[in-house]
Design a protein around this motif. Structure first.
Motif, PDB file in Angstrom:
ATOM      1  N   GLY A  94      38.544  62.685  26.372  1.00  0.00           N
ATOM      2  CA  GLY A  94      37.031  62.307  26.053  1.00  0.00           C
ATOM      3  C   GLY A  94      36.625  63.366  25.204  1.00  0.00           C
ATOM      4  O   GLY A  94      37.284  63.925  24.584  1.00  0.00           O
ATOM      5  N   SER A  95      35.378  63.638  25.229  1.00  0.00           N
ATOM      6  CA  SER A  95      34.670  64.697  24.606  1.00  0.00           C
ATOM      7  C   SER A  95      33.516  65.195  25.611  1.00  0.00           C
ATOM      8  O   SER A  95      33.117  64.746  26.375  1.00  0.00           O
ATOM      9  CB  SER A  95      33.802  64.064  23.364  1.00  0.00           C
ATOM     10  N   GLY A  96      33.007  66.384  25.265  1.00  0.00           N
ATOM     11  CA  GLY A  96      32.238  67.106  26.004  1.00  0.00           C
ATOM     12  C   GLY A  96      32.069  68.396  25.473  1.00  0.00           C
ATOM     13  O   GLY A  96      32.480  68.936  24.599  1.00  0.00           O
ATOM     14  N   GLY A  97      30.802  69.052  26.339  1.00  0.00           N
ATOM     15  CA  GLY A  97      30.522  70.576  25.897  1.00  0.00           C
ATOM     16  C   GLY A  97      29.590  70.401  24.761  1.00  0.00           C
ATOM     17  O   GLY A  97      29.325  69.486  24.398  1.00  0.00           O
ATOM     18  N   ILE A  98      29.402  71.548  24.324  1.00  0.00           N
ATOM     19  CA  ILE A  98      28.585  71.781  23.041  1.00  0.00           C
ATOM     20  C   ILE A  98      29.184  70.883  21.689  1.00  0.00           C
ATOM     21  O   ILE A  98      30.360  71.063  21.462  1.00  0.00           O
ATOM     22  CB  ILE A  98      28.240  73.354  22.548  1.00  0.00           C
ATOM     23  N   ALA A 155      43.205  65.772  28.847  1.00  0.00           N
ATOM     24  CA  ALA A 155      43.437  66.486  30.352  1.00  0.00           C
ATOM     25  C   ALA A 155      44.575  65.590  31.007  1.00  0.00           C
ATOM     26  O   ALA A 155      44.873  64.692  30.852  1.00  0.00           O
ATOM     27  CB  ALA A 155      42.397  66.454  31.374  1.00  0.00           C
ATOM     28  N   VAL A 156      45.400  66.400  31.771  1.00  0.00           N
ATOM     29  CA  VAL A 156      46.500  65.889  32.589  1.00  0.00           C
ATOM     30  C   VAL A 156      46.909  66.825  33.860  1.00  0.00           C
ATOM     31  O   VAL A 156      46.409  67.940  33.981  1.00  0.00           O
ATOM     32  CB  VAL A 156      47.831  65.960  31.504  1.00  0.00           C
ATOM     33  N   ASP A 201      46.003  70.982  37.016  1.00  0.00           N
ATOM     34  CA  ASP A 201      45.439  70.349  36.043  1.00  0.00           C
ATOM     35  C   ASP A 201      45.295  71.029  34.695  1.00  0.00           C
ATOM     36  O   ASP A 201      44.823  72.197  34.672  1.00  0.00           O
ATOM     37  CB  ASP A 201      43.899  69.931  36.605  1.00  0.00           C
ATOM     38  N   LEU A 202      45.520  70.388  33.626  1.00  0.00           N
ATOM     39  CA  LEU A 202      45.489  71.119  32.232  1.00  0.00           C
ATOM     40  C   LEU A 202      44.160  70.301  31.525  1.00  0.00           C
ATOM     41  O   LEU A 202      44.317  69.279  31.427  1.00  0.00           O
ATOM     42  CB  LEU A 202      46.701  70.814  31.617  1.00  0.00           C
ATOM     43  N   VAL A 203      43.386  71.320  30.925  1.00  0.00           N
ATOM     44  CA  VAL A 203      42.426  70.489  30.170  1.00  0.00           C
ATOM     45  C   VAL A 203      42.441  71.245  28.593  1.00  0.00           C
ATOM     46  O   VAL A 203      42.278  72.308  28.566  1.00  0.00           O
ATOM     47  CB  VAL A 203      41.057  70.815  30.676  1.00  0.00           C
ATOM     48  N   VAL A 204      42.909  70.428  27.780  1.00  0.00           N
ATOM     49  CA  VAL A 204      43.165  71.105  26.318  1.00  0.00           C
ATOM     50  C   VAL A 204      42.006  70.302  25.354  1.00  0.00           C
ATOM     51  O   VAL A 204      42.268  69.459  24.770  1.00  0.00           O
ATOM     52  CB  VAL A 204      44.565  70.515  25.914  1.00  0.00           C
ATOM     53  N   PRO A 205      41.184  71.463  24.885  1.00  0.00           N
ATOM     54  CA  PRO A 205      40.391  70.777  23.922  1.00  0.00           C
ATOM     55  C   PRO A 205      41.118  70.804  22.699  1.00  0.00           C
ATOM     56  O   PRO A 205      41.870  71.175  22.479  1.00  0.00           O
ATOM     57  CB  PRO A 205      39.161  72.121  23.779  1.00  0.00           C
ATOM     58  N   ILE A 211      35.802  65.324  34.435  1.00  0.00           N
ATOM     59  CA  ILE A 211      37.147  65.008  33.745  1.00  0.00           C
ATOM     60  C   ILE A 211      38.192  65.080  34.621  1.00  0.00           C
ATOM     61  O   ILE A 211      38.962  63.956  34.415  1.00  0.00           O
ATOM     62  CB  ILE A 211      37.304  66.430  32.962  1.00  0.00           C
ATOM     63  N   LEU A 212      38.167  65.506  35.789  1.00  0.00           N
ATOM     64  CA  LEU A 212      39.114  65.362  36.803  1.00  0.00           C
ATOM     65  C   LEU A 212      38.862  63.873  37.475  1.00  0.00           C
ATOM     66  O   LEU A 212      39.796  63.287  37.764  1.00  0.00           O
ATOM     67  CB  LEU A 212      38.883  66.507  37.944  1.00  0.00           C
ATOM     68  N   GLY A 213      37.537  63.636  37.567  1.00  0.00           N
ATOM     69  CA  GLY A 213      37.270  61.970  38.019  1.00  0.00           C
ATOM     70  C   GLY A 213      37.865  61.062  37.076  1.00  0.00           C
ATOM     71  O   GLY A 213      38.263  59.943  37.522  1.00  0.00           O
ATOM     72  N   ALA A 214      38.100  61.170  35.871  1.00  0.00           N
ATOM     73  CA  ALA A 214      38.519  60.388  34.947  1.00  0.00           C
ATOM     74  C   ALA A 214      40.090  59.995  34.861  1.00  0.00           C
ATOM     75  O   ALA A 214      40.766  59.373  34.287  1.00  0.00           O
ATOM     76  CB  ALA A 214      38.073  60.711  33.548  1.00  0.00           C
ATOM     77  N   LEU A 215      40.739  61.162  35.460  1.00  0.00           N
ATOM     78  CA  LEU A 215      42.285  60.943  35.530  1.00  0.00           C
ATOM     79  C   LEU A 215      42.690  59.776  35.988  1.00  0.00           C
ATOM     80  O   LEU A 215      42.553  59.276  37.000  1.00  0.00           O
ATOM     81  CB  LEU A 215      43.079  62.355  36.111  1.00  0.00           C
TER      82      LEU A 215
END
Length: 441
Positions: free
Chosen positions: A268-272, A279-280, A292-296, A316-320
């Motif tokens: 997805g997208s997020g932040g500024i 994420a995986v 959990d890995l979150v990779v911009p 993010i974690l809820g979307a997995l």
């Protein structure tokens, strides 16, 4: 027997311990010889009112929000370009041990930083229950997760029996005595040695030179150790040298693991400016723990982390959701740590270090005012084809004040800076949180 009949017995035992501390247990050395640190019996834990499911959920969410705040404060405090690992659960536990002794603005600021609206006692009980609940049941292939909490007290210093009973009930906290006043260096070594032992030798010298002084009266420590195998290990034969793109735009070859398997994935997208992210989740064998890995997206790491907050991380974690993932991940091993006084001040904790009110800690006859003069944490993480080994030591020093479509494979190549989170997937309790900006650093 009800909790109403048990609690006075624990308070009585705590009062006996407080009197023992005031008498200077283990302090019979001759003139000029500093007494050696010694162990005393902890008060028998009282039977506290159990935390409700709502309190547990709120406290896990609070620790998650505290961890994100602390991560951002550490990034702002000189950690922007380096690898970073911290233990939100470890530091929250150490501060939860301090909170029952705090009053007034000191307690209010700590509670706000910890994102809790619970009174100090119930909050400590909820934190202790989450700590115990995250520990695996002991399956043969399951993770090893150990967490231990200790109160160190100055020989001859009387500690309030109610405060001791609260820690015993919430954390089963052991109590040890040391002569900080006459032998601060030896006492520091004793505190560090116990943390090193309880983290399997991974965390050394938690309190650095000068962090424990002759004015120290109490030290609160939390030691956390995790060793966990992946539910689906990476095949070493598939590990190869692949480029990793650093924040400064350069790239370097690093040992990179690879596998294609069904995993919980989201994007997805997020932040500024709405930076894209992937994420995986990599589950560990034999329990509820996972990484959990979150990779911009490339070039979006800086903006993403500036916009990161607890609600966004929850989304993010809820979307997995499970789908096939072609995953590559660099091996990495590093340690970070040091004083957290500056980051905590940035989170609004000031009174504890300045005009502190810790009047719930001293026992009868103790007149000196106390303040927090040290908050430290060291954490280490190692990730390879087999799994993860991570450890953290957290400490608080208290001193006297002189006067895509389902089934379709997606591609995620972790070849750029990323965030990681190790958590209990049932309670949401975050054990470790960090970033990797250079796997070879």
């Amino acid at each position: 027997m009800t909790s109403r009949t048990r609690r006075p017995a624990a308070l009585l035992l705590a009062a006996v311990l407080s009197a023992t501390l005031a008498a200077g247990c283990g302090g019979n050395a001759g003139p000029g010889a500093a007494p050696q640190p010694s162990r005393t019996s902890a008060p028998a834990p009282a039977t506290p009112v159990p935390a409700t499911p709502e309190q547990l959920a709120a406290t896990a969410a609070a620790t998650n929000a505290f961890g994100v705040d602390l991560y951002r404060a550490l990034v702002a405090d000189g950690g922007a370009d380096r690898n970073l690992v911290l233990s939100p659960a470890g530091l929250a536990t150490a501060l939860a041990m301090l909170l029952p002794g705090a009053r007034g603005a000191t307690a209010d600021e700590l509670s706000r930083a910890l994102h809790t609206e619970l009174p100090a006692g119930p909050y400590a009980v909820a934190v202790g229950a989450l700590d115990r609940g995250s520990r695996p049941a002991g399956a043969a292939d399951g993770p090893v997760l150990r967490q231990s909490d200790t109160l160190w007290a100055q020989q001859g210093y009387a500690v309030d029996p109610g405060y001791l009973a609260t820690l015993a009930a919430a954390f089963d906290t052991g109590v040890r005595t040391a002569d900080f006043a006459r032998d601060p260096a030896g006492s520091r070594k004793a505190v560090n040695a116990l943390v090193e032992k309880d983290t399997g030798g991974r965390i050394k010298d938690l309190f650095g030179e000068g962090a424990v002084t002759s004015d120290t009266r109490l030290v609160l420590t939390d030691a956390l150790f995790l060793q966990a195998k992946w539910r689906q290990p990476f095949e070493p034969a598939r590990t190869s040298q692949q480029p990793f793109h650093r924040l400064d735009g350069t790239a370097a070859p690093v040992a990179t693991m690879s596998r294609n398997a069904p995993l919980r994935y989201a994007e997805g997208s997020g932040g500024i400016a709405g930076q894209p992210w992937q994420a995986v989740e990599l589950p560990y064998a034999g329990g509820n723990l996972a990484m959990d890995l979150v990779v911009p997206a490339q070039g979006g790491f800086e903006g993403f982390r500036h916009g990161l907050d607890a609600p966004q991380l929850d989304r993010i974690l809820g979307a997995l959701a499970e789908r096939p993932v072609d995953l590559t991940l660099p091996r990495f091993t590093f340690e970070t740590g040091g004083s957290l006084v500056g980051p905590l001040r940035a989170l609004g904790v000031a009174a504890a270090f300045d005009a502190a009110d810790l009047s719930g800690i001293p026992g009868p006859g103790e007149q000196q005012r106390l303040k927090v003069d040290a908050v430290v944490q060291k954490a280490t993480v190692a990730v390879d084809e087999g799994g993860t080994v991570a450890a953290a030591g957290s400490g608080v020093g208290v001193a006297a004040v002189a006067a895509q479509a389902p089934g379709q494979s997606v591609e995620l190549h972790v070849d750029r800076p990323f965030l990681f989170l190790i958590r209990d997937t049932v309670t949401g309790q975050p054990l470790f949180l960090g970033q990797v900006t250079d796997p070879k650093a």
